[in-house]
Design a protein around this motif. Structure first.
Motif, PDB file in Angstrom:
ATOM      1  N   LYS A 286       0.849  -1.183   0.000  1.00 21.49           N
ATOM      2  CA  LYS A 286       0.000   0.000   0.000  1.00 21.49           C
ATOM      3  C   LYS A 286       0.887   1.237   0.000  1.00 21.49           C
ATOM      4  CE  LYS A 286      -3.605   2.454   2.561  1.00 21.49           C
ATOM      5  NZ  LYS A 286      -4.406   2.520   3.798  1.00 21.49           N
ATOM      6  N   SER A 348      -0.519  -0.169  10.798  1.00 24.99           N
ATOM      7  CA  SER A 348      -0.344  -0.889   9.548  1.00 24.99           C
ATOM      8  C   SER A 348      -0.945  -2.280   9.694  1.00 24.99           C
ATOM      9  CB  SER A 348       1.140  -1.002   9.189  1.00 24.99           C
ATOM     10  OG  SER A 348       1.337  -1.728   7.999  1.00 24.99           O
ATOM     11  N   THR A 353       2.975  -4.727   3.083  1.00 26.96           N
ATOM     12  CA  THR A 353       4.035  -3.737   3.234  1.00 26.96           C
ATOM     13  C   THR A 353       3.474  -2.358   2.915  1.00 26.96           C
ATOM     14  OG1 THR A 353       5.670  -5.385   2.535  1.00 26.96           O
ATOM     15  CG2 THR A 353       6.361  -3.083   2.532  1.00 26.96           C
ATOM     16  N   ASP A 354       3.597  -1.442   3.860  1.00 20.88           N
ATOM     17  CA  ASP A 354       3.101  -0.081   3.659  1.00 20.88           C
ATOM     18  C   ASP A 354       4.258   0.870   3.381  1.00 20.88           C
ATOM     19  OD1 ASP A 354       0.609  -1.005   4.120  1.00 20.88           O
ATOM     20  OD2 ASP A 354       0.184   0.223   5.886  1.00 20.88           O
ATOM     21  N   VAL A 356       4.884   4.847   3.476  1.00 20.85           N
ATOM     22  CA  VAL A 356       4.304   6.090   3.970  1.00 20.85           C
ATOM     23  C   VAL A 356       5.151   7.261   3.498  1.00 20.85           C
ATOM     24  CG1 VAL A 356       3.623   7.378   6.022  1.00 20.85           C
ATOM     25  CG2 VAL A 356       3.452   4.868   6.002  1.00 20.85           C
ATOM     26  N   ILE A 391       7.010   0.218   6.092  1.00 18.02           N
ATOM     27  CA  ILE A 391       6.552  -0.544   7.260  1.00 18.02           C
ATOM     28  C   ILE A 391       6.445  -1.994   6.804  1.00 18.02           C
ATOM     29  CG2 ILE A 391       4.807  -0.815   9.043  1.00 18.02           C
ATOM     30  CD1 ILE A 391       3.963   2.049   8.598  1.00 18.02           C
ATOM     31  N   GLY A 397       2.665  -1.669  12.750  1.00 16.57           N
ATOM     32  CA  GLY A 397       2.785  -0.223  12.675  1.00 16.57           C
ATOM     33  C   GLY A 397       4.082   0.237  13.316  1.00 16.57           C
TER      34      GLY A 397
END
Length: 410
Positions: A286, A348, A353-354, A356, A391, A397
């Motif tokens: 994301k 998260s 896998t984020d 940001v 992340i 998170g």
């Protein structure tokens, strides 16, 4: 359509490494044009650099033992017997108790082993007062100290930097064998997308952002770019345009049309371009989940999400690794991420896998990463950001004050 049978980021990287490699034959280019290109051959030095011992300072070349014990209060005394000229051989033997003036880069004469800087001597006619002792080899670059004949100076698979070109120049190499720069083709899709130069937008229309940003990102990487413009969501036209572009490039990027909308034909077009077809359709990331990676006739094709922020992040995550493979890069990608503190809690989802977006702020001489929140369709979130924080899929998170690694945007 096998959408949402997603791969992880590491799995996608593994697929890229498995399926793509340099396919173009190396070319020979002049050293002046080789910056940023990937070396296709091992370079072995044909000669020694420097070919003679050189001074690193302006001063007087001496035998070090003649200066032992010299100081401000008790100087040593040497006879000045000559002056060495730049670009000429120094063939006058230096005897004990003698000194010869030498400029920076000058050749040491036989018998000399060190140089006293001009700041530490005083010339009185043919007599030299020496106010500081030197050690053997001090202020001298020895013959072959930089490169020895037969040394491997650069290995194949290395991207050539300015300093690498300097090494090649030093050993007399003026042409190198390199892999050609990859050619990237970009085609934006969507009935709602119009060229950026359209002055008045009709209801429902949006100017093309990805064509500009992704083209620029590819050029910044060093690729040659063909921007094929915009194609409507109509299969025959889409396939025809994609096929024409595909034949001209090493990597085809399709912007938009990767979601599950009924008028999105990207998957069908990719399957029609050639075998084996789709390798990845959906990544646990994301933003950018509706990402497509395909292989057709040996070439990579990447379907980027239509949202501008997603498209740029996915280009960084996957298009650049593909380009590295196509160029034959054997060296690992250097991690240029900064370690900074995060300015707030960010939740998260485990298993995804984020990435940001953040901007950097200096707080009491310490860098902090300030999250830049916003939907992936907002290009201003990228313009306001200095980089992004990953992340990992294993974390729920990150907490305010925790150290994170920021990957800077170009």
């Amino acid at each position: 359509m096998k959408f949402f049978n997603v791969k992880t980021v590491p799995e996608t990287h593994d697929i890229i490494r498995e399926h793509f490699q340099a396919t173009k034959k190396p070319i020979t280019v002049a050293l002046s044009n080789a910056l940023g290109m990937v070396l296709a051959e091992e370079i072995i030095s044909p000669e020694t650099v420097p070919p003679f011992a050189r001074s690193t300072v302006d001063g007087y070349t001496v035998k070090a033992k003649d200066t032992y014990g010299a100081s401000e209060s008790l100087p040593g005394f040497l006879d000045i017997t000559g002056k060495i000229e730049m670009g000429k051989a120094a063939d006058k033997l230096l005897q004990e108790g003698q000194a010869q003036y030498i400029p920076t880069g000058g050749m040491l004469p036989p018998g000399a082993d060190s140089v006293v800087m001009v700041e530490h001597v005083e010339e009185l006619g043919d007599l030299l007062n020496v106010y500081r002792q030197v050690a053997p080899g001090e202020n001298v670059i020895q013959a072959g100290e930089d490169v020895q004949a037969g040394d491997v100076v650069l290995r194949a698979g290395r991207r050539l930097r300015p300093q690498d070109l300097g090494v090649l120049s030093a050993i007399g190499i003026t042409e190198v064998s390199v892999f050609p720069r990859p050619v990237v083709g970009i085609l934006s899709t969507g009935d709602e997308i119009v060229p950026p130069d359209k002055k008045e937008l009709s209801p429902g229309e949006i100017r093309d952002i990805n064509g500009i940003t992704i083209s620029a990102a590819a050029r910044a990487y060093g690729a040659t770019v063909i921007d094929a413009g915009i194609v409507k969501d109509e299969y025959d036209e889409f396939f025809t345009r994609a096929k024409e572009l595909f034949e001209k490039v090493d990597l085809l990027l399709l912007s938009g049309g990767s979601s599950v909308g009924t008028r999105d034909f990207t998957v069908h077009v990719l399957e029609a371009l050639g075998e084996p077809g789709i390798l990845v359709h959906g990544v646990a990331v994301k933003p950018g989940k509706p990402t497509i990676l395909a292989k057709a006739q040996g070439k990579p094709v990447l379907g980027l999400p239509g949202h501008p922020a997603s498209a740029m992040i996915i280009f960084d995550l996957f298009a650049i690794p593909v380009l590295r493979q196509l160029e034959g890069l054997s060296t690992p990608a250097i991690d240029h991420r900064l370690s900074v503190r995060i300015a707030r809690n960010i939740p998260s989802a485990v298993g995804r896998t984020d990435y940001v977006r953040v901007k950097l702020e200096n707080r009491e001489n310490e860098l902090w990463a300030i999250p830049v929140f916003g939907k992936s369709g907002l290009i201003t979130t990228m313009a306001e950001s200095d980089g992004m924080v990953e992340i990992p899929a294993s974390k729920e998170g990150i907490l305010e004050g925790e150290f994170v690694r920021v990957k800077l945007f170009v």
